[in-house]
Design a protein around this motif. Structure first.
Motif, PDB file in Angstrom:
ATOM      1  N   HIS A 221      11.165 -30.094   9.470  1.00 30.58           N
ATOM      2  CA  HIS A 221      10.281 -30.412   8.536  1.00 30.58           C
ATOM      3  C   HIS A 221       9.482 -31.732   8.897  1.00 30.58           C
ATOM      4  N   ALA A 222       8.237 -31.802   7.890  1.00 33.36           N
ATOM      5  CA  ALA A 222       7.531 -33.051   8.192  1.00 33.36           C
ATOM      6  C   ALA A 222       8.009 -34.106   7.019  1.00 33.36           C
ATOM      7  N   VAL A 223       7.703 -35.356   7.280  1.00 34.83           N
ATOM      8  CA  VAL A 223       8.437 -36.455   6.527  1.00 34.83           C
ATOM      9  C   VAL A 223       7.129 -37.647   6.294  1.00 34.83           C
ATOM     10  N   ALA A 224       6.989 -37.984   5.280  1.00 33.26           N
ATOM     11  CA  ALA A 224       6.114 -39.088   5.183  1.00 33.26           C
ATOM     12  C   ALA A 224       7.125 -40.182   4.334  1.00 33.26           C
ATOM     13  N   VAL A 225       7.243 -41.259   4.998  1.00 36.07           N
ATOM     14  CA  VAL A 225       8.351 -42.527   4.834  1.00 36.07           C
ATOM     15  C   VAL A 225       7.566 -43.692   4.018  1.00 36.07           C
ATOM     16  N   LEU A 226       7.856 -43.905   2.733  1.00 35.05           N
ATOM     17  CA  LEU A 226       7.277 -44.863   2.010  1.00 35.05           C
ATOM     18  C   LEU A 226       8.107 -46.244   2.029  1.00 35.05           C
ATOM     19  N   ASP A 227       7.862 -47.259   2.744  1.00 35.74           N
ATOM     20  CA  ASP A 227       8.758 -48.404   2.756  1.00 35.74           C
ATOM     21  C   ASP A 227       7.886 -49.571   2.969  1.00 35.74           C
ATOM     22  N   ARG A 228       8.457 -51.001   2.686  1.00 35.45           N
ATOM     23  CA  ARG A 228       7.802 -52.197   2.793  1.00 35.45           C
ATOM     24  C   ARG A 228       7.887 -52.556   4.283  1.00 35.45           C
TER      25      ARG A 228
ATOM     26  N   SER B   3       8.423 -50.955  -6.043  1.00 28.65           N
ATOM     27  CA  SER B   3       8.746 -51.475  -7.433  1.00 28.65           C
ATOM     28  C   SER B   3       7.154 -51.610  -8.122  1.00 28.65           C
ATOM     29  N   GLN B   4       6.127 -51.380  -7.235  1.00 30.80           N
ATOM     30  CA  GLN B   4       4.732 -51.463  -7.669  1.00 30.80           C
ATOM     31  C   GLN B   4       4.127 -50.023  -8.080  1.00 30.80           C
ATOM     32  N   GLU B   5       4.272 -49.675  -9.455  1.00 32.73           N
ATOM     33  CA  GLU B   5       3.796 -48.304  -9.719  1.00 32.73           C
ATOM     34  C   GLU B   5       2.309 -47.966  -9.060  1.00 32.73           C
ATOM     35  N   GLU B   6       1.493 -48.642  -9.213  1.00 35.67           N
ATOM     36  CA  GLU B   6       0.054 -48.236  -8.546  1.00 35.67           C
ATOM     37  C   GLU B   6       0.083 -47.840  -6.996  1.00 35.67           C
ATOM     38  N   GLU B   7       1.027 -48.832  -6.274  1.00 31.21           N
ATOM     39  CA  GLU B   7       1.164 -48.583  -4.669  1.00 31.21           C
ATOM     40  C   GLU B   7       1.813 -47.136  -4.508  1.00 31.21           C
ATOM     41  N   VAL B   8       2.950 -46.751  -5.505  1.00 29.52           N
ATOM     42  CA  VAL B   8       3.557 -45.741  -5.107  1.00 29.52           C
ATOM     43  C   VAL B   8       2.617 -44.440  -5.510  1.00 29.52           C
ATOM     44  N   ALA B   9       1.837 -44.415  -6.653  1.00 30.25           N
ATOM     45  CA  ALA B   9       0.947 -43.380  -6.900  1.00 30.25           C
ATOM     46  C   ALA B   9      -0.089 -43.279  -5.706  1.00 30.25           C
ATOM     47  N   ARG B  10      -0.606 -44.431  -5.254  1.00 29.17           N
ATOM     48  CA  ARG B  10      -1.530 -43.983  -4.031  1.00 29.17           C
ATOM     49  C   ARG B  10      -0.909 -43.640  -2.807  1.00 29.17           C
ATOM     50  N   SER B  11       0.357 -43.912  -2.600  1.00 29.16           N
ATOM     51  CA  SER B  11       0.942 -43.732  -1.416  1.00 29.16           C
ATOM     52  C   SER B  11       1.446 -42.150  -1.446  1.00 29.16           C
ATOM     53  N   VAL B  12       1.956 -41.758  -2.815  1.00 29.99           N
ATOM     54  CA  VAL B  12       2.368 -40.385  -2.965  1.00 29.99           C
ATOM     55  C   VAL B  12       1.174 -39.359  -2.825  1.00 29.99           C
ATOM     56  N   ASP B  13       0.060 -39.737  -3.212  1.00 35.13           N
ATOM     57  CA  ASP B  13      -1.219 -39.004  -3.112  1.00 35.13           C
ATOM     58  C   ASP B  13      -1.580 -38.960  -1.726  1.00 35.13           C
ATOM     59  N   GLU B  14      -1.502 -40.177  -0.938  1.00 33.30           N
ATOM     60  CA  GLU B  14      -1.756 -39.785   0.676  1.00 33.30           C
ATOM     61  C   GLU B  14      -0.879 -39.289   1.384  1.00 33.30           C
ATOM     62  N   ALA B  15       0.419 -39.154   0.955  1.00 37.98           N
ATOM     63  CA  ALA B  15       1.332 -38.380   1.706  1.00 37.98           C
ATOM     64  C   ALA B  15       1.243 -36.930   1.314  1.00 37.98           C
ATOM     65  N   ALA B  16       0.880 -36.526   0.218  1.00 39.10           N
ATOM     66  CA  ALA B  16       0.695 -35.035  -0.014  1.00 39.10           C
ATOM     67  C   ALA B  16      -0.505 -34.652   0.701  1.00 39.10           C
ATOM     68  N   ARG B  17      -1.623 -35.710   0.710  1.00 33.51           N
ATOM     69  CA  ARG B  17      -2.921 -35.163   1.595  1.00 33.51           C
ATOM     70  C   ARG B  17      -2.488 -35.056   2.964  1.00 33.51           C
ATOM     71  N   LEU B  18      -1.729 -35.921   3.708  1.00 32.81           N
ATOM     72  CA  LEU B  18      -1.395 -35.853   5.327  1.00 32.81           C
ATOM     73  C   LEU B  18      -0.682 -34.784   5.278  1.00 32.81           C
ATOM     74  N   LEU B  19       0.608 -34.602   4.388  1.00 33.19           N
ATOM     75  CA  LEU B  19       1.587 -33.470   4.733  1.00 33.19           C
ATOM     76  C   LEU B  19       0.878 -31.946   4.389  1.00 33.19           C
ATOM     77  N   GLY B  20      -0.145 -32.005   3.279  1.00 34.60           N
ATOM     78  CA  GLY B  20      -0.632 -30.663   2.959  1.00 34.60           C
ATOM     79  C   GLY B  20       0.167 -30.166   1.788  1.00 34.60           C
TER      80      GLY B  20
END
Length: 251
Positions: free
Chosen positions: A26-33, A57-74
């Motif tokens: 699989h391919a993985v995007a890791v979100l972490d501090r 804990s920051q909603e806007e950071e998660v939203a940006r990161s999830v969209d970026e992860a989806a873009r990178l992963l396809g």
């Protein structure tokens, strides 16, 4: 092969869950501090691991990161909220700010991931996973903020499971055992109470495709979690007594 997000994947269970997914193709995007621990995996799996700096804990950071992860992963096939904060002190000696800090990561982090990832998961028929804990079902001494946050995650997952029925998105709870928090515990926790993070993380990675609402890394852990749901107060009191007795005996 699927595309996954894992929060809190820099160390511990999340690291080995990420490694297990990568080893499974699989391919993985890791979100972490913090992302420094992921260098060995990035070297082993070029083009399939995407570390993204994010405070869950920051909603806007998660939203940006999830969209970026989806873009990178396809696209996204699964999103795992594994990031957590655990503090150790009696409930009466723990300030409200500690409860808020723990809930911000453990509970609201799960909520933020769900809100951001669900639109992507609906497109693929993917699944959402929250890492819970038996103490969120039974309670346990000395970790009230953590146990409370996991109890809240249990309720949120059940609500989402009902709301997502018919929308093609799976909702699951991951139930690992205790792993590597001994150094901060208020009692000298015996080694026997802990499982190896690698065995737990990779075991969970192999089972992410299961349809069961509650997913554990092994049949033995699945049985123990079932007992926790059936007899929450008895199991909580029994585990607390066992821990204190073993600590007193220096086992």
């Amino acid at each position: 092969m699927g595309n996954y997000i894992v929060t809190g994947g820099n160390r511990g269970i999340g690291y080995y869950l990420t490694e297990g997914l990568l080893e499974g193709g699989h391919a993985v995007a890791v979100l972490d501090r913090e992302l420094d621990g992921l260098a060995p995996l990035a070297a082993r799996f070029p083009g399939r691991l995407w570390p993204l700096l994010c405070d869950v804990s920051q909603e806007e950071e998660v939203a940006r990161s999830v969209d970026e992860a989806a873009r990178l992963l396809g696209g996204l096939d699964g999103a795992v909220h594994n990031a957590c904060l655990c503090t150790f002190a009696p409930a009466g000696e723990t300030g409200e700010e500690t409860y808020r800090a723990v809930l911000a990561v453990n509970y609201f982090g799960a909520l933020h991931l769900a809100k951001s990832a669900l639109p992507h998961l609906e497109r693929t028929g993917g699944a959402l996973y929250f890492t819970s804990s038996g103490v969120g079902v039974t309670g346990f001494g000395g970790i009230a903020p953590y146990a409370s946050s996991k109890g809240a995650i249990e309720a949120l997952a059940k609500c989402l499971r009902i709301e997502l029925a018919g929308r093609g998105v799976g909702m699951h709870l991951l139930h690992p055992p205790l792993t590597d928090t001994r150094s901060a515990a208020p009692l000298p926790v015996p080694k026997a109470f802990f499982a190896a993070p690698e065995a737990v993380g990779k075991g969970l990675a192999r089972r992410l495709g299961k349809r069961s609402f509650v997913i554990c890394h092994s049949p033995a852990q699945q049985f123990q979690v079932r007992l926790c749901y059936l007899f929450p107060l008895k199991m909580g009191a029994m585990m607390d007594r066992m821990l204190r007795r073993a600590a007193e005996q220096g086992e």
